[in-house]
Design a protein around this motif. Structure first.
Motif, PDB file in Angstrom:
ATOM      1  N   SER A   1       0.822  -1.197   0.000  1.00 35.13           N
ATOM      2  CA  SER A   1       0.000   0.000   0.000  1.00 35.13           C
ATOM      3  C   SER A   1       0.856   1.248   0.000  1.00 35.13           C
TER       4      SER A   1
ATOM      5  N   SER B   1      -7.730   3.468  -0.011  1.00 33.92           N
ATOM      6  CA  SER B   1      -6.382   2.955   0.198  1.00 33.92           C
ATOM      7  C   SER B   1      -6.080   2.698   1.669  1.00 33.92           C
TER       8      SER B   1
ATOM      9  N   ASN C   1      -5.166  -0.791   6.863  1.00 33.77           N
ATOM     10  CA  ASN C   1      -4.439  -0.489   5.632  1.00 33.77           C
ATOM     11  C   ASN C   1      -4.865  -1.481   4.560  1.00 33.77           C
ATOM     12  N   LEU C   2      -4.636  -1.132   3.312  1.00 35.00           N
ATOM     13  CA  LEU C   2      -5.015  -2.007   2.201  1.00 35.00           C
ATOM     14  C   LEU C   2      -4.233  -3.310   2.235  1.00 35.00           C
TER      15      LEU C   2
END
Length: 924
Positions: free
Chosen positions: A351, A860, A877-878
């Protein structure tokens, strides 16, 4: 594409399943390498090679340059919290830790921003390097570092670089990452030391990604080859201020003081009404008539170059956005504000975001920081997050900070106010791994770099150019230059540290004045129950023209005359409604502001949906919780479906197979869940409506590359005349073709929906279908085409259909995961994952309707900050903290991200200690 390591439905595997999956993948690596023997890179690799670059997270390491010990505490997801006793030690440790997890990503980014990708990846990257050298991001970053940034910021950047280089010391490529092991066998590439300028330059890349309306500027110009002024105006409707509210609703510009009055009484208009116009003034084209054929080639070529900028920067233009909103304590269960944020960017692995906390063991003059949040690997400080007093989020404002200029080229110069000025020139040498170096000459006008030098199609303008009478003779053709605020040195890096330390609204606004580029919507909350919004940024004031189309560079009247003063930029503080929503909608009503911020806002579909969700909770007498904020982030509602489905259900369909699919829409609640067959069928129908009504009528430069049509000549959207049709094939990458299906297209369709005989509803006959001339005839054909499209993609039985099977996310390593050998892609990439959400939904898993259903941009990250107790905040988080392909933290957050879960986000030392899995002590 490699099979998914998690269930395709997006359900997360159990812990033992994840461990087995990792073991199985490592065993498979060994088997593959044993089979290929000495072919490619295989004979050199082993499990030890794969694991060689994993970071040390326990014990202690001695680092030259530290003044005292630093503790790095990582939780079970590998997210670091750093504790130091001086600012320099804190940021040196940040550099060291980020390099441990992400140095390959950092190295690729700095080569991209400097136009030096060819040094790593060879000849395939020369064109991109030429374009990036022409922009000169690294040159501007160097000027910023030397002439603009404060001494304190420079000190932090130097400390950060020292930490990165302490990590690199004594390591070769294979010790740093798996990717370097692969590159080493190809070109003997060796990473060099990190510099402070490398950190500053990344802000230029993000500014490019969020640069505003350049794509729309190009697209409108390209449309003039096939469409007339009214038709283009149809495709760029006015922003619906009456339906989708702007961000600033209770603040009003005061033309006498040049500032704002806050409050709910905003009934009196004081502005000039220029803020939302869709004017074609200032183009140099004759009344927006048919564009010069050479200009078509130029702009098409320019777009190809823009598309070539590496994906690490992100998807450019349409689609990119973000959500952030803040709710005052009056409406929350805690009695203090809640702030949510989820920036939308193209998916990348790892990410783009890196989660961490930066904590001084005691706040003092020599150690000033106690901040936690998201930053970029390669950059010190925290970009989005909170400290002990305030929290902040960001979304792209969409302010127009770029203009393209047509330039009359004459010999070694260009015309300006009837005189010839000499170009500013410089030579750039591009070193190429495994090949000969190449030297280019970069030419600049007084508007900026000449982008038309970077592509053969941009060199000449056609002989039939139609420009207004004031334009100079076209001669050998016009060039195209770029004026962009980010090409001037600024202070954005200073702003990062100032925000990290701000303790109240006044200090936060002062920090925002330093935030030159990119122009972002800043949301704010503090522990004293204040909420606010500020638009920062260097936003130009134009002489003539509004930035919606290329301007004549030869005329000084079209130059920028200055920038909007910081005190005049819109803001809002503690509005009476008790909440503020920013989701790329208009910042302020065009009648309440004297300056043009842009002509191309997002159209407010997401922002209004968020506001409606908040209002429904408030009016129902409820209080909003952290989990309510999370649920709002996951809202999958399709606003265009609410508009179209009632009309689609009225279409009389004779074909029993199409009727079977149509029935899926009966009783559908318009939510786009991954397992929804109705969502799959509606979105396929929507895609085909757009294709039939608009896509097939656009010029080839905007349509998907390789898709060929027999099309009507210029200015025809009416019934087809087969004898006049010509063969044209699309030229644009699928992810950026038009119509993309975003909320601009929602508004286009809304405007003509009740005009059943509008020319846009016509479509020519095909070998299997008669011509259509009305809305319902076109809808019937779209329903039919969607049925057979999904039959081909998902099978004839509609009980097997689901939106997630169409709408899939692929996470790809942005270099070797795209271009490497197949087995290396298998090692580095993950997915596909079946996704919920959609275009212009709050859960914004974007897809391009012209190109297909694959996810092209995503939330994202997601976060919800609780200002009553920061330790009750949530984040995700992605992917994961690590950039190492077989680290346990490579994609360990992805399953939860897909499921819409958030992780605990603690920041006080007591709670951090309670969740710490590994502690590393960095010693002097």
């Amino acid at each position: 594409m490699p099979p998914n390591t998690t269930a395709s439905s997006g359900q997360k595997p159990g812990k033992s399943g994840r461990k087995k999956g990792r073991r199985a993948r490592l065993i498979l690596i060994v088997l593959v390498l044993a089979i290929i023997g000495g072919i490619a890179y295989g004979s050199f690799w082993s499990i030890s090679t794969v694991r060689a670059s994993f970071p040390q997270t326990k014990g202690s390491i001695s680092l030259d340059g530290l003044s005292g010990p630093v503790n790095v505490k990582r939780d079970s997801y590998g997210i670091p919290q750093i504790y130091a006793s001086t600012d320099e030690d804190l940021f040196m440790a940040q550099g060291y830790v980020q390099a441990q997890d992400r140095f390959y990503e950092m190295d690729v980014r700095r080569h991209m921003t400097a136009g030096r990708l060819s040094e790593m990846f060879g000849e395939s990257q020369v064109d991109e390097d030429e374009f990036l050298r022409t922009l000169g991001w690294d040159r501007v970053a160097e000027k910023e570092y030397k002439t603009k940034l404060s001494a304190e910021t420079k000190k932090y950047l130097q400390a950060y670089a020292k930490g990165v280089n302490a990590y690199l010391k004594g390591k070769d490529g294979a010790d740093i990452s798996l990717e370097y092991a692969a590159l080493g066998f190809r070109n003997d590439y060796k990473p060099k030391d990190w510099t402070p300028v490398d950190s500053v330059a990344w802000l230029k890349a993000m500014a490019w990604d969020l640069r505003g309306n350049m794509q729309d500027e190009i697209d409108r110009s390209l449309m003039t080859s096939r469409l007339g002024p009214k038709q283009i105006a149809d495709l760029y409707p006015q922003y619906p201020y009456d339906r989708n509210k702007p961000i600033v609703q209770e603040g009003q510009y005061n033309s006498v003081t040049g500032d704002y009055q806050q409050g709910s009484d905003t009934s009196t208009s004081t502005g000039t009404g220029t803020g939302g116009t869709q004017s074609s003034a200032g183009t140099g084209l004759a009344n927006n008539a048919e564009a010069p054929s050479g200009l078509q080639g130029q702009l098409s070529g320019l777009y190809k170059v823009l598309d070539g900028v590496p994906e690490a920067v992100g998807v450019n233009g349409n689609g990119i956005g973000s959500n952030s909103w803040v709710v005052k304590g009056t409406h929350t269960i805690t009695g203090k504000p809640l702030l949510a944020n989820d920036p939308h960017l193209s998916p990348s692995l790892p990410s783009v975001w890196y989660q961490m906390g930066l904590h001084c063991t005691g706040i003092s003059e020599k150690c000033q920081y106690d901040v936690s949040g998201y930053t970029f690997a390669g950059m010190p400080g925290v970009v989005i997050g909170h400290n002990k007093n305030i929290a902040w989020g960001m979304t792209n404002s969409g302010a127009d900070v770029t203009d393209l200029y047509l330039e009359k080229l004459t010999g070694n110069g260009y015309e300006y106010d009837d005189k010839v000025k000499a170009f500013t020139t410089r030579e750039e040498k591009i070193n190429v791994a495994g090949g000969d170096s190449k030297t280019i000459v970069v030419r600049e006008t007084n508007n900026g770099p000449l982008l038309s030098d970077r592509n053969d199609e941009l060199v000449k303008v056609g002989k039939k150019a139609t420009v207004d009478s004031a334009a100079p003779d076209r001669g050998d053709g016009y060039g195209i230059s770029l004026r962009w605020t980010a090409l001037d040195p600024g202070n954005s890096m200073d702003a990062v540290f100032a925000m990290n330390k701000a303790t109240d609204w006044s200090e936060f606004r002062k920090a925002a004045t330093l935030f030159d580029v990119p122009s972002q919507n800043l949301t704010y909350a503090d522990t004293d129950d204040n909420i606010g919004y500020q638009l920062p940024g260097r936003i130009p004031i134009r002489g003539e023209g509004d930035g919606s189309l290329p301007s004549p560079g030869w005329d000084s009247k079209y130059r920028w005359t200055g920038y909007i003063k910081q005190a005049e930029l819109p803001y809002e503080y503690n509005p009476e409604r008790g909440y503020i929503v920013t989701a790329n909608q208009a910042v302020i009503d065009k009648d309440k502001y004297p300056y043009t911020l842009t002509t191309d806002w997002g159209y407010g579909t997401r922002s209004q949906r968020i506001a409606d969700l908040i209002e429904s909770k408030i009016k129902g007498g409820g209080k909003i919780s952290t989990d309510d904020m999370r649920q709002m982030q996951l809202d999958n509602s399709s606003e265009i479906a609410k508009l179209l489905v009632p009309k689609l259900l009225k279409i009389d369909v004779a074909d029993k197979n199409v009727r079977e699919a149509q029935k899926l829409l009966e009783g559908w609640n318009y939510t786009q869940d991954a397992d929804s067959a109705a969502a799959a069928y509606f979105n396929a129908t929507w895609r085909n409506i757009l294709k039939l009504a608009f896509g097939n009528k656009l010029p080839k430069e905007l349509r998907v590359e390789g898709q060929c049509l027999n099309v009507e000549p210029v200015d025809s959207t009416g019934p087809a005349d087969e004898d006049r049709r010509v063969r044209e094939c699309g030229q644009r990458e699928a992810d950026s073709a038009q119509p993309d299906g975003g909320d601009r297209w929602f508004e286009v369709v809304r405007k003509i929906l009740d005009d059943e005989d509008n020319d846009w509803w016509s479509a020519p006959a095909t070998r299997t279908d008669p011509a259509v001339d009305t809305r319902d005839e076109l809808f019937k054909r779209a329903l039919t085409d969607a049925r057979w499209e999904l039959t081909a993609k998902l099978g004839k039985g509609i009980d097997t259909w689901s939106w997630g099977r169409l709408h899939r996310l692929y996470l790809k390593n942005q270099t070797l995961g795209l271009e490497g050998p197949g087995f290396l892609k298998y090692m580095l990439n993950r997915g596909p994952y079946n996704m919920s959400g959609g275009e212009a939904a709050v859960n914004a898993t974007g897809w391009n309707a012209a190109g297909g259903y694959t996810v092209v941009w995503v939330p994202s990250m997601r976060m919800v900050v609780n200002l009553e107790d920061f330790d009750k905040s949530k984040w995700i988080n992605l992917t994961g903290a690590s950039g190492h392909a077989y680290s346990a933290h490579y994609v360990d957050q992805t399953g939860k991200w897909i499921d819409g879960e958030l992780l605990p986000w603690v920041s006080t030392e007591r709670e951090v200690d309670a969740k710490t899995s590994d502690t590393l002590v960095l010693k002097p």
